[in-house]
Every structure is written in C-alpha cells, then in structure tokens.
Design a protein around this motif. Sequence first.
Motif, PDB file in Angstrom:
ATOM      1  N   PHE A 134      36.466  30.635  50.503  1.00 39.86           N
ATOM      2  CA  PHE A 134      37.606  30.965  51.360  1.00 39.86           C
ATOM      3  C   PHE A 134      38.929  30.813  50.619  1.00 39.86           C
ATOM      4  N   VAL A 135      39.077  29.729  49.867  1.00 41.93           N
ATOM      5  CA  VAL A 135      40.321  29.516  49.119  1.00 41.93           C
ATOM      6  C   VAL A 135      40.544  30.663  48.132  1.00 41.93           C
ATOM      7  N   ALA A 136      39.481  31.061  47.450  1.00 42.01           N
ATOM      8  CA  ALA A 136      39.585  32.183  46.507  1.00 42.01           C
ATOM      9  C   ALA A 136      39.948  33.473  47.240  1.00 42.01           C
ATOM     10  N   LEU A 137      39.366  33.673  48.423  1.00 43.61           N
ATOM     11  CA  LEU A 137      39.664  34.869  49.223  1.00 43.61           C
ATOM     12  C   LEU A 137      41.112  34.862  49.688  1.00 43.61           C
ATOM     13  N   TYR A 138      41.589  33.719  50.126  1.00 44.87           N
ATOM     14  CA  TYR A 138      42.967  33.599  50.616  1.00 44.87           C
ATOM     15  C   TYR A 138      43.962  33.970  49.514  1.00 44.87           C
ATOM     16  N   ILE A 139      43.731  33.437  48.320  1.00 47.53           N
ATOM     17  CA  ILE A 139      44.635  33.710  47.200  1.00 47.53           C
ATOM     18  C   ILE A 139      44.527  35.172  46.763  1.00 47.53           C
ATOM     19  N   SER A 140      43.311  35.702  46.726  1.00 49.23           N
ATOM     20  CA  SER A 140      43.110  37.103  46.326  1.00 49.23           C
ATOM     21  C   SER A 140      43.789  38.052  47.305  1.00 49.23           C
ATOM     22  N   ALA A 141      43.682  37.751  48.601  1.00 49.17           N
ATOM     23  CA  ALA A 141      44.322  38.588  49.620  1.00 49.17           C
ATOM     24  C   ALA A 141      45.841  38.503  49.504  1.00 49.17           C
ATOM     25  N   HIS A 142      46.349  37.328  49.161  1.00 48.68           N
ATOM     26  CA  HIS A 142      47.795  37.159  48.969  1.00 48.68           C
ATOM     27  C   HIS A 142      48.291  37.987  47.794  1.00 48.68           C
ATOM     28  N   ARG A 143      47.531  37.972  46.700  1.00 50.77           N
ATOM     29  CA  ARG A 143      47.952  38.695  45.494  1.00 50.77           C
ATOM     30  C   ARG A 143      47.684  40.196  45.594  1.00 50.77           C
ATOM     31  N   GLY A 144      46.856  40.595  46.551  1.00 52.21           N
ATOM     32  CA  GLY A 144      46.531  42.013  46.689  1.00 52.21           C
ATOM     33  C   GLY A 144      45.440  42.475  45.741  1.00 52.21           C
ATOM     34  N   TYR A 145      44.578  41.556  45.317  1.00 55.96           N
ATOM     35  CA  TYR A 145      43.484  41.913  44.410  1.00 55.96           C
ATOM     36  C   TYR A 145      42.313  42.444  45.237  1.00 55.96           C
ATOM     37  N   LEU A 146      42.227  43.757  45.348  1.00 60.81           N
ATOM     38  CA  LEU A 146      41.213  44.370  46.203  1.00 60.81           C
ATOM     39  C   LEU A 146      39.800  44.145  45.669  1.00 60.81           C
ATOM     40  N   ARG A 147      39.602  44.290  44.358  1.00 64.30           N
ATOM     41  CA  ARG A 147      38.262  44.123  43.790  1.00 64.30           C
ATOM     42  C   ARG A 147      37.755  42.695  44.013  1.00 64.30           C
ATOM     43  N   ALA A 148      38.611  41.732  43.787  1.00 64.10           N
ATOM     44  CA  ALA A 148      38.212  40.335  43.997  1.00 64.10           C
ATOM     45  C   ALA A 148      37.947  40.073  45.476  1.00 64.10           C
ATOM     46  N   THR A 149      38.770  40.656  46.336  1.00 65.69           N
ATOM     47  CA  THR A 149      38.575  40.499  47.781  1.00 65.69           C
ATOM     48  C   THR A 149      37.229  41.074  48.206  1.00 65.69           C
ATOM     49  N   LYS A 150      36.908  42.257  47.713  1.00 62.96           N
ATOM     50  CA  LYS A 150      35.621  42.884  48.040  1.00 62.96           C
ATOM     51  C   LYS A 150      34.459  42.031  47.537  1.00 62.96           C
ATOM     52  N   PHE A 151      34.587  41.535  46.312  1.00 63.89           N
ATOM     53  CA  PHE A 151      33.528  40.712  45.725  1.00 63.89           C
ATOM     54  C   PHE A 151      33.267  39.472  46.574  1.00 63.89           C
ATOM     55  N   LEU A 152      34.325  38.790  46.958  1.00 61.93           N
ATOM     56  CA  LEU A 152      34.184  37.550  47.724  1.00 61.93           C
ATOM     57  C   LEU A 152      33.614  37.812  49.116  1.00 61.93           C
ATOM     58  N   LEU A 153      34.072  38.870  49.755  1.00 67.79           N
ATOM     59  CA  LEU A 153      33.553  39.205  51.085  1.00 67.79           C
ATOM     60  C   LEU A 153      32.080  39.596  51.009  1.00 67.79           C
ATOM     61  N   LYS A 154      31.735  40.347  49.996  1.00 67.60           N
ATOM     62  CA  LYS A 154      30.340  40.768  49.813  1.00 67.60           C
ATOM     63  C   LYS A 154      29.422  39.568  49.631  1.00 67.60           C
ATOM     64  N   HIS A 155      29.945  38.511  49.011  1.00 61.85           N
ATOM     65  CA  HIS A 155      29.132  37.325  48.751  1.00 61.85           C
ATOM     66  C   HIS A 155      29.328  36.240  49.811  1.00 61.85           C
TER      67      HIS A 155
END
Length: 283
Positions: A134-155
């Motif tokens: 969740f922490v990684a997702l929160y930061i990725s969503a803040h930065r706008g990193y779509l690939r990282a967001t997709k990766f984290l949600l998928k996992h």
Amino acid sequence: NLKQRYYSLNVKLEETGEIFTAERCYNNMKMRELKERMELVAGIPTNFQRLTYLDEGDLLDDSTLKFNDIVPGGTITLKIWHHESWSHLVKAASEGDIQKLESLGVTKDTAFSTPNSQHMDPSQKSSWIAHRAFVALYISAHRGYLRATKFLLKHGASTQAKTPVGRTALHVAAAMGNSDCIDELLNYEARIHAPDNKRLTALDLAGLWGQKKSERQLFLFQWKQRAAAMRIKTKLDESELFAHQKFDSKLKTWQTGSHAKLYMANLLKPGEFQGTCINAPRN
C-alpha cells in the motif's frame, strides 16, 4: 487581532533529494499539521515522516513553526524511518523502480524479509506485506507512475487501505491530478466516496487542489455509478403519471365554461436538478 500571515516552506526529502513546497504555512502551525500537508505534497504517509530543521533533532508533532524558529522560505528536511527497510522502499517507489520494489517485499510471494518479519506468523506476515504494498502504491499514485501502479495493483496492493490521516491512493492521485493512475485505481474498485479523517473524498481534494480535469473525471465516474444503479420501472403506478400520460392524446385535457372561458389542466413539469452536482436539490 492581527491578520494571519501565511508563507511558504521548502521541504527536502532526504532519500531522493526532491524539494517540495509547502504553501500557506503560519507561525502557530503545528508540525503534525505540516506532516498531514506533506502527505499530499510529498506523497509520504505521516507515520513515516521525520522532520528536522538545521540540526538532526526530530521536530515534535505538537510543537509549532514559531517554537522551532523556522523562518519563511526556510528548508525543512523530511527523513524516512530506516527500520524494516522503509527508506529503501520509499526511494524505490519515488523513482518508479519496479524491479527494486519487487525485491523489497510488496508481493505476496516475496522472499524479502527483515529480522522482525522472520518472527511473524503467516497472518502477521501477510498484513506486513500488504502494508508495504500500500505504501508503495500510495507513493506511485502520487508521482503518477502508471506502470508501477499497475504492477502493484496486479499483485494485490489494496485500493481500500488508508494512511493514518485516512487517505487512500485515490485521494493522493486526485490531489496531484494523475488521471491515468486514477483510472487504474477505479478499475480496481477504489472507493470514490471514501472520506479521509477530515471527511474529504478524492473528488473533494481534486477540487481543493485545483485539479479540474481529475475533478471532472471523478464526477463523471460518479454519475456513471449512479446511472448503473438506477432501476427503470416498466410500468408506472397511476399516482406516478402526469396528466398527459393519464389521458389518450385524442381526449381533451381542458374544459370550456360559460362566457367562453377555457380551463386548462394543470400539467406539472418533471422535477429537475438545480445545478449539476449529484446531490443538488430538485425544483
């Protein structure tokens, strides 16, 4: 009383070297309030923040900017707690480095561990991994990193998890105006109506932070949800019909009286919303 004086401060994230601007600060602002502000500005949950100024001492949550002699335009350092490799996780998420994130315990099948996690039972270990994701997702969503967001949600990263201030990844993505991440979070059932501790939703934050595109995006999604939940009746009750629906069009809906008077039926207009807000009152 003197008018409140507002000013800006610079906040430097030590792990990445990024510098963020905290606006509308004031002398009596507590460090706790500044941390809550930085949760949106810097994208770091409050429970990971350590704020220092000039020296290495941590600024107490209940102390004020004035008490700590912080001057307008000054630079505060934001550090991350180093235990459990949180600083490494924050750095990887801030850079959108999926490979590093994967090696830092954000997936259910991770081999990553710490001295503390080695003593956890399966349930505790699962919660620990979910929190890291969740922490990684929160930061990725803040930065706008779509690939990282997709990766984290998928996992399995949760769109329902919240920071200590009650904010989800959707809250921070909306505040930053990261439309692609917003779409992805909504695809994974992020709750658009979930309030934070101040009862603000993602839609509210998009408006407050001037993110017009994201505000419209969330508003339209909200309307689509509402439309999908509507149930259309195939047959209306007699009491629900208007005058023009009760009578055949060939029948008169008026009467004539003496002296050529014409008595019209009182046809009512359907109730319409005042404005475009989903909770606007009807006429």
